[in-house]
Write a protein that holds these residues in place. Sequence first.
Motif, PDB file in Angstrom:
ATOM      1  N   ILE A 256       0.885  -1.165   0.000  1.00 37.45           N
ATOM      2  CA  ILE A 256       0.000   0.000   0.000  1.00 37.45           C
ATOM      3  C   ILE A 256       0.922   1.213   0.000  1.00 37.45           C
ATOM      4  O   ILE A 256       1.583   1.486   1.008  1.00 37.45           O
ATOM      5  CB  ILE A 256      -0.925   0.060   1.229  1.00 37.45           C
ATOM      6  N   VAL A 257       1.018   1.913  -1.107  1.00 38.35           N
ATOM      7  CA  VAL A 257       1.949   3.036  -1.237  1.00 38.35           C
ATOM      8  C   VAL A 257       1.215   4.330  -0.893  1.00 38.35           C
ATOM      9  O   VAL A 257       0.139   4.615  -1.434  1.00 38.35           O
ATOM     10  CB  VAL A 257       2.520   3.111  -2.665  1.00 38.35           C
ATOM     11  N   ILE A 258       1.821   5.113  -0.013  1.00 39.85           N
ATOM     12  CA  ILE A 258       1.186   6.335   0.489  1.00 39.85           C
ATOM     13  C   ILE A 258       2.148   7.497   0.285  1.00 39.85           C
ATOM     14  O   ILE A 258       3.294   7.453   0.730  1.00 39.85           O
ATOM     15  CB  ILE A 258       0.811   6.191   1.973  1.00 39.85           C
ATOM     16  N   ASN A 259       1.680   8.541  -0.407  1.00 41.05           N
ATOM     17  CA  ASN A 259       2.534   9.701  -0.673  1.00 41.05           C
ATOM     18  C   ASN A 259       2.108  10.933   0.128  1.00 41.05           C
ATOM     19  O   ASN A 259       2.511  12.051  -0.186  1.00 41.05           O
ATOM     20  CB  ASN A 259       2.588  10.012  -2.174  1.00 41.05           C
ATOM     21  N   VAL A 260       1.300  10.735   1.152  1.00 41.56           N
ATOM     22  CA  VAL A 260       0.954  11.780   2.124  1.00 41.56           C
ATOM     23  C   VAL A 260       1.320  11.212   3.490  1.00 41.56           C
ATOM     24  O   VAL A 260       0.659  10.298   3.988  1.00 41.56           O
ATOM     25  CB  VAL A 260      -0.542  12.148   2.063  1.00 41.56           C
ATOM     26  N   SER A 261       2.368  11.733   4.090  1.00 39.44           N
ATOM     27  CA  SER A 261       2.930  11.058   5.264  1.00 39.44           C
ATOM     28  C   SER A 261       1.980  11.034   6.445  1.00 39.44           C
ATOM     29  O   SER A 261       2.027  10.107   7.262  1.00 39.44           O
ATOM     30  CB  SER A 261       4.259  11.710   5.658  1.00 39.44           C
ATOM     31  N   GLY A 262       1.080  12.023   6.560  1.00 41.45           N
ATOM     32  CA  GLY A 262       0.102  11.989   7.634  1.00 41.45           C
ATOM     33  C   GLY A 262      -0.802  10.776   7.525  1.00 41.45           C
ATOM     34  O   GLY A 262      -1.124  10.123   8.522  1.00 41.45           O
ATOM     35  N   CYS A 263      -1.212  10.452   6.306  1.00 46.01           N
ATOM     36  CA  CYS A 263      -2.025   9.256   6.075  1.00 46.01           C
ATOM     37  C   CYS A 263      -1.215   7.992   6.365  1.00 46.01           C
ATOM     38  O   CYS A 263      -1.741   7.011   6.902  1.00 46.01           O
ATOM     39  CB  CYS A 263      -2.520   9.216   4.634  1.00 46.01           C
ATOM     40  N   GLY A 264       0.055   8.012   6.003  1.00 50.36           N
ATOM     41  CA  GLY A 264       0.895   6.840   6.229  1.00 50.36           C
ATOM     42  C   GLY A 264       0.983   6.463   7.690  1.00 50.36           C
ATOM     43  O   GLY A 264       0.910   5.280   8.050  1.00 50.36           O
ATOM     44  N   THR A 265       1.121   7.454   8.555  1.00 48.59           N
ATOM     45  CA  THR A 265       1.171   7.181   9.994  1.00 48.59           C
ATOM     46  C   THR A 265      -0.112   6.515  10.462  1.00 48.59           C
ATOM     47  O   THR A 265      -0.087   5.586  11.276  1.00 48.59           O
ATOM     48  CB  THR A 265       1.407   8.495  10.774  1.00 48.59           C
ATOM     49  N   THR A 266      -1.250   6.967   9.936  1.00 52.53           N
ATOM     50  CA  THR A 266      -2.542   6.404  10.325  1.00 52.53           C
ATOM     51  C   THR A 266      -2.723   4.986   9.803  1.00 52.53           C
ATOM     52  O   THR A 266      -3.104   4.076  10.545  1.00 52.53           O
ATOM     53  CB  THR A 266      -3.683   7.302   9.821  1.00 52.53           C
ATOM     54  N   VAL A 267      -2.445   4.765   8.516  1.00 51.17           N
ATOM     55  CA  VAL A 267      -2.663   3.447   7.921  1.00 51.17           C
ATOM     56  C   VAL A 267      -1.751   2.401   8.564  1.00 51.17           C
ATOM     57  O   VAL A 267      -2.153   1.261   8.800  1.00 51.17           O
ATOM     58  CB  VAL A 267      -2.459   3.493   6.396  1.00 51.17           C
ATOM     59  N   LYS A 268      -0.531   2.785   8.871  1.00 48.79           N
ATOM     60  CA  LYS A 268       0.375   1.843   9.533  1.00 48.79           C
ATOM     61  C   LYS A 268      -0.103   1.472  10.938  1.00 48.79           C
ATOM     62  O   LYS A 268       0.398   0.517  11.537  1.00 48.79           O
ATOM     63  CB  LYS A 268       1.788   2.432   9.593  1.00 48.79           C
ATOM     64  N   ASP A 269      -1.100   2.200  11.451  1.00 47.96           N
ATOM     65  CA  ASP A 269      -1.646   1.932  12.782  1.00 47.96           C
ATOM     66  C   ASP A 269      -2.980   1.181  12.731  1.00 47.96           C
ATOM     67  O   ASP A 269      -3.598   0.952  13.763  1.00 47.96           O
ATOM     68  CB  ASP A 269      -1.833   3.255  13.535  1.00 47.96           C
ATOM     69  N   TYR A 270      -3.431   0.800  11.537  1.00 43.55           N
ATOM     70  CA  TYR A 270      -4.723   0.105  11.439  1.00 43.55           C
ATOM     71  C   TYR A 270      -4.760  -1.180  12.258  1.00 43.55           C
ATOM     72  O   TYR A 270      -5.793  -1.537  12.822  1.00 43.55           O
ATOM     73  CB  TYR A 270      -5.033  -0.232   9.975  1.00 43.55           C
ATOM     74  N   GLY A 271      -3.659  -1.899  12.316  1.00 43.55           N
ATOM     75  CA  GLY A 271      -3.628  -3.128  13.094  1.00 43.55           C
ATOM     76  C   GLY A 271      -3.964  -2.882  14.553  1.00 43.55           C
ATOM     77  O   GLY A 271      -4.656  -3.683  15.189  1.00 43.55           O
ATOM     78  N   HIS A 272      -3.479  -1.758  15.087  1.00 45.20           N
ATOM     79  CA  HIS A 272      -3.788  -1.382  16.469  1.00 45.20           C
ATOM     80  C   HIS A 272      -5.215  -0.856  16.571  1.00 45.20           C
ATOM     81  O   HIS A 272      -5.965  -1.213  17.484  1.00 45.20           O
ATOM     82  CB  HIS A 272      -2.801  -0.322  16.954  1.00 45.20           C
ATOM     83  N   MET A 273      -5.612  -0.028  15.627  1.00 44.21           N
ATOM     84  CA  MET A 273      -6.912   0.623  15.674  1.00 44.21           C
ATOM     85  C   MET A 273      -8.067  -0.385  15.673  1.00 44.21           C
ATOM     86  O   MET A 273      -9.079  -0.203  16.342  1.00 44.21           O
ATOM     87  CB  MET A 273      -7.044   1.580  14.470  1.00 44.21           C
ATOM     88  N   LEU A 274      -7.900  -1.462  14.899  1.00 42.94           N
ATOM     89  CA  LEU A 274      -8.977  -2.445  14.731  1.00 42.94           C
ATOM     90  C   LEU A 274      -8.683  -3.767  15.450  1.00 42.94           C
ATOM     91  O   LEU A 274      -9.283  -4.793  15.135  1.00 42.94           O
ATOM     92  CB  LEU A 274      -9.214  -2.696  13.236  1.00 42.94           C
ATOM     93  N   ALA A 275      -7.788  -3.728  16.405  1.00 43.08           N
ATOM     94  CA  ALA A 275      -7.364  -4.959  17.090  1.00 43.08           C
ATOM     95  C   ALA A 275      -8.503  -5.637  17.837  1.00 43.08           C
ATOM     96  O   ALA A 275      -8.475  -6.857  18.049  1.00 43.08           O
ATOM     97  CB  ALA A 275      -6.217  -4.651  18.054  1.00 43.08           C
ATOM     98  N   ASP A 276      -9.516  -4.882  18.261  1.00 36.99           N
ATOM     99  CA  ASP A 276     -10.622  -5.458  19.032  1.00 36.99           C
ATOM    100  C   ASP A 276     -11.760  -5.980  18.161  1.00 36.99           C
ATOM    101  O   ASP A 276     -12.802  -6.364  18.687  1.00 36.99           O
ATOM    102  CB  ASP A 276     -11.191  -4.402  19.997  1.00 36.99           C
ATOM    103  N   GLU A 277     -11.585  -5.990  16.840  1.00 39.07           N
ATOM    104  CA  GLU A 277     -12.666  -6.403  15.948  1.00 39.07           C
ATOM    105  C   GLU A 277     -12.264  -7.715  15.269  1.00 39.07           C
ATOM    106  O   GLU A 277     -11.555  -7.709  14.260  1.00 39.07           O
ATOM    107  CB  GLU A 277     -12.949  -5.307  14.932  1.00 39.07           C
TER     108      GLU A 277
END
Length: 430
Positions: A256-277
């Motif tokens: 998943i290639v991301i050229n907006v670094s703010g989005c990159g920080t968020t997407v790389k955290d999806y595993g944590h964000m959705l860990a309870d689902e």
Amino acid sequence: MQTNFAPDRLDTDRLIREANDILRTCVHCGFCTATCPTYVLLGDELDSPRGRIYLLKDMLENDRPASPTVVKHIDRCLSCLSCITTCPSGVDYMHLVDQGRGHIERTYRRPLVDRTVRRLLASLIPNTGRFRWAMLAGWLASPLAPLVPGRLGAMARMAGKRPALRSTIDRPRVFPARGEPRLRVALMRNCVQPALDPEIDAATVRLLTRHGCEVVIAEGQGCCGGAVQHLGQTDAAKAYARANVRAWTAAGVDRIVINVSGCGTTVKDYGHMLADEPDIAADAAAISAKAVDVTEVLAELDLRETAAPPDLVRELVVAYHSACSLQHGQQIKTLPKELLEAAGYHVVTPVDPHLCCGSAGTYAITQPDLSRQLRTRKAETLARLEPDVIVAGNVGCLNHLSAETETPLVHTVQLLDWATGGPKPPELSR
């Protein structure tokens, strides 16, 4: 740091256990105060990470509604995450402050203007079409912007130029690789970038396809969720994350290639964000593992010249502004510079490169005075370098700094594209 969360809350609430573990990691050393932009500006302990940690501890530990004091100082936090880079104990400030913002959103009723601005931001930013038309309206009304005070005035002043009305990245499609395919990648379509500067995405696609990548704009992909996450709207952020995980999983891509670094920080955290689902946690973790900043995949591809680079490339003085979300959020510090230097550019960096420019997603609108002070400070440090061009890996930084300098501002991929056979960036032509 000692904590006193109720045992029953620790037993039943994963987020409370997480907050407890984070707080206990802090040893009060205060190293974070030296690199916190708001503490550097204001000199108030409560506007430092250490001070905010005390406020968050008291609020979360006692499960009490947020007070006006807590809201003021947490709102002033940029989430630049410079404190995480500095902290010798590894305090996970990012997830702690995200919890705090969610708690504030649930327990505190903001003043009317504040509520209105935040609702507008949550409605406009994640939707490219709405954002584009809002920018167009702001651009048409820009002569009146200096007359509008506060946050609404900051929104109006954000539209400093006419937005682009079309972009090649506005719809799902596949761009075939040139030559032998090496990777199949999804390019994340950022919400505001197609309106602010669609040439960044166009340069990214040219660069990736030229180096053997099949580039997919996935059906169903939308906002990363970072903007609403920083506004404390945790459920909305998770909804965006779930939609993206499903879209990219269905696309069957290598990266998943991301050229907006703010989005990159968020997407790389999806595993944590959705860990309870349970239904999506494994896919979310897999997507986070595949997420890369565009410079990471370009380093993997080993950039090569497909045409002789223009002589001007080697003559340019390029000032590199390191976006906070890239250097602190993703811990990518030197790679963009190394790629630019390998392509032939003379790259220089300003003093205090760790300090934020004040853009920070919605911060330029929710905290316009502090944001403006940080922007002026950053622009001055860049101007001392006497650069021909300023480069960064985040469209928010580029757009924010454009109000403070006449020096051309371009994305890292645009210079790399030019040096390896692509067109000259329009900003340099002008």
